[in-house]
Enzyme design. Structure first.
Site, PDB file in Angstrom:
ATOM      1  N   ASP A  60     -67.857   0.749  52.325  1.00 53.48           N
ATOM      2  CA  ASP A  60     -67.975  -0.713  52.404  1.00 53.48           C
ATOM      3  C   ASP A  60     -66.829  -1.374  53.173  1.00 53.48           C
ATOM      4  O   ASP A  60     -66.696  -2.605  53.144  1.00 53.48           O
ATOM      5  CB  ASP A  60     -68.013  -1.298  50.983  1.00 53.48           C
ATOM      6  CG  ASP A  60     -69.393  -1.171  50.348  1.00 53.48           C
ATOM      7  OD1 ASP A  60     -70.369  -1.598  50.991  1.00 53.48           O
ATOM      8  OD2 ASP A  60     -69.476  -0.632  49.226  1.00 53.48           O
ATOM      9  N   ASP A  66     -63.455  -8.965  51.237  1.00 53.46           N
ATOM     10  CA  ASP A  66     -63.331  -8.769  49.795  1.00 53.46           C
ATOM     11  C   ASP A  66     -61.947  -8.310  49.349  1.00 53.46           C
ATOM     12  O   ASP A  66     -61.625  -8.344  48.169  1.00 53.46           O
ATOM     13  CB  ASP A  66     -64.399  -7.774  49.316  1.00 53.46           C
ATOM     14  CG  ASP A  66     -65.781  -8.377  49.431  1.00 53.46           C
ATOM     15  OD1 ASP A  66     -65.916  -9.584  49.154  1.00 53.46           O
ATOM     16  OD2 ASP A  66     -66.712  -7.653  49.824  1.00 53.46           O
ATOM     17  N   ARG A  85     -63.915   0.622  46.272  1.00 55.75           N
ATOM     18  CA  ARG A  85     -63.426  -0.218  47.361  1.00 55.75           C
ATOM     19  C   ARG A  85     -61.920  -0.442  47.331  1.00 55.75           C
ATOM     20  O   ARG A  85     -61.367  -1.061  48.226  1.00 55.75           O
ATOM     21  CB  ARG A  85     -64.168  -1.569  47.346  1.00 55.75           C
ATOM     22  CG  ARG A  85     -65.690  -1.396  47.486  1.00 55.75           C
ATOM     23  CD  ARG A  85     -66.358  -2.627  47.981  1.00 55.75           C
ATOM     24  NE  ARG A  85     -65.741  -3.068  49.233  1.00 55.75           N
ATOM     25  CZ  ARG A  85     -65.986  -4.238  49.798  1.00 55.75           C
ATOM     26  NH1 ARG A  85     -66.848  -5.058  49.236  1.00 55.75           N
ATOM     27  NH2 ARG A  85     -65.380  -4.586  50.918  1.00 55.75           N
ATOM     28  N   HIS A 160     -71.912 -12.465  45.109  1.00 58.09           N
ATOM     29  CA  HIS A 160     -70.659 -13.224  45.151  1.00 58.09           C
ATOM     30  C   HIS A 160     -70.910 -14.736  45.168  1.00 58.09           C
ATOM     31  O   HIS A 160     -71.988 -15.191  45.561  1.00 58.09           O
ATOM     32  CB  HIS A 160     -69.895 -12.877  46.446  1.00 58.09           C
ATOM     33  CG  HIS A 160     -69.291 -11.525  46.458  1.00 58.09           C
ATOM     34  ND1 HIS A 160     -69.466 -10.652  47.508  1.00 58.09           N
ATOM     35  CD2 HIS A 160     -68.484 -10.887  45.584  1.00 58.09           C
ATOM     36  CE1 HIS A 160     -68.804  -9.526  47.265  1.00 58.09           C
ATOM     37  NE2 HIS A 160     -68.200  -9.645  46.100  1.00 58.09           N
ATOM     38  N   CYS A 247     -68.205 -11.943  54.973  1.00 57.67           N
ATOM     39  CA  CYS A 247     -67.508 -10.747  54.464  1.00 57.67           C
ATOM     40  C   CYS A 247     -67.021  -9.826  55.568  1.00 57.67           C
ATOM     41  O   CYS A 247     -66.209  -8.943  55.320  1.00 57.67           O
ATOM     42  CB  CYS A 247     -68.373  -9.993  53.463  1.00 57.67           C
ATOM     43  SG  CYS A 247     -69.996  -9.644  54.028  1.00 57.67           S
TER      44      CYS A 247
HETATM   45  C1  CIR Z   1     -70.385  -4.326  48.019  1.00 60.65           C
HETATM   46  O1  CIR Z   1     -71.270  -4.261  47.156  1.00 60.65           O
HETATM   47  O2  CIR Z   1     -69.196  -4.427  47.719  1.00 60.65           O
HETATM   48  C2  CIR Z   1     -70.789  -4.244  49.455  1.00 60.65           C
HETATM   49  N1  CIR Z   1     -71.917  -3.363  49.581  1.00 60.65           N
HETATM   50  C3  CIR Z   1     -71.141  -5.608  50.002  1.00 60.65           C
HETATM   51  C4  CIR Z   1     -69.971  -6.533  50.019  1.00 60.65           C
HETATM   52  C5  CIR Z   1     -70.287  -7.822  50.655  1.00 60.65           C
HETATM   53  N2  CIR Z   1     -69.164  -8.676  50.604  1.00 60.65           N
HETATM   54  C6  CIR Z   1     -69.231  -9.994  50.677  1.00 60.65           C
HETATM   55  O3  CIR Z   1     -70.298 -10.574  50.757  1.00 60.65           O
HETATM   56  N3  CIR Z   1     -68.086 -10.672  50.595  1.00 60.65           N
END
Ligand code: CIR
Length: 257
Positions: A60, A66, A85, A160, A247
């Site tokens: 990710d 994030d 992550r 989120h 993101c």
């Molecule tokens: C996750 O689930 O952490 C990632 N697959 C997607 C993160 C997306 N982040 C965001 O929208 N800020």
């Protein structure tokens, strides 16, 4: 000058975390092309792109938002809610070090940058499966000295807070009222997405323009009709990883230039 920190799509993106989506196969090449178009759009709007190399072991890691929240005075390194992550942090810390003093969210708190909505001196933090009250407390402690007010925000049905609301300018939010209660944002002008386009609330504000996902043409048109300069990019393959537009970058002013 505005800086955008981005990271190339990981070859392992197919093993991404998923919360509200069924897994479907992700074409890494298509995802890379879309990511390139996204960074090109940012560059076209005047951002200096600092692209980090792909991380083969961190599926990710393209979703750099994030891992940090960059304010004018300080950058907060988060403690992502998904354990897979947390290894994304050291390289982002290195990338931010030349620009801001760093503060860290510490265990047991968890928070994803995708849950942090900043509009002027108001900060809303979504209470989701990724972000908790401990983190809100730590975040508040880190930024109150700079004049920010930090609020907890309720959000339902999406990963989120910023899946449901983003800022389109200093006074205006774009909101999906089925996922967040608009009354939480009193004092701001709230535009609502087209009801047929869940997911459309996530747009990237760059100076006086907005980057929106091509998947949501009605909402984009509504923004145009309201007077915004809107650029659209296709992010459909990245969306299979439950990623939206904000993101994929950390956007901030380089005070040194
Ligand atoms: C996750 O689930 O952490 C990632 N697959 C997607 C993160 C997306 N982040 C965001 O929208 N800020």
């Amino acid at each position: 000058m505005l800086v955008a920190i981005t990271r190339e799509v990981s070859p392992a993106i197919g093993d991404c975390e998923l919360t509200h989506l069924e897994r479907s196969s992700i074409d890494v090449e298509v995802a890379r092309d879309q990511h390139d178009a996204y960074t090109t759009a940012l560059a076209g709007l005047g951002c200096r792109i600092e692209q980090l190399p792909a991380e083969p072991d961190l599926p990710d890691s393209v979703f750099v938002e994030d891992v940090a929240v960059v304010l004018d005075e300080v950058a907060i390194i988060t403690r992502p809610g998904a354990e897979s992550r947390r290894g994304e942090r050291p390289t982002i810390e290195q990338a931010l070090l030349p620009y801001r003093p760093l503060e860290h969210i510490e265990a047991p708190a968890t928070i994803d940058g995708g849950d942090v909505l900043v509009a002027g001196r108001e900060v809303w933090i979504g209470l989701t499966s990724r972000s908790d009250h401990h983190a809100i407390k730590q975040f508040r402690r880190a930024v109150t000295r700079y004049g920010y007010r930090v609020h907890a925000a309720e959000v339902t049905g999406c990963l989120h807070l910023k899946s449901a609301v983003t800022a389109v300018d200093a006074e205006t939010l774009l909101v999906d009222p089925t996922r967040v209660d608009v009354d939480q944002f009193s004092g701001r002008r709230c535009l609502t997405i087209d009801p047929s386009e869940p997911g459309a609330a996530n747009v990237v504000r760059v100076s006086d323009a907005v980057i929106a996902a091509a998947a949501y043409p009605r909402t984009a048109q509504c923004l145009v009709d309201t007077g915004y300069e809107v650029h659209t990019v296709d992010a459909s393959e990245l969306a299979r990883a439950e990623g939206a537009l904000t993101c994929c970058s950390l956007l901030f002013e380089d005070h040194g230039t």
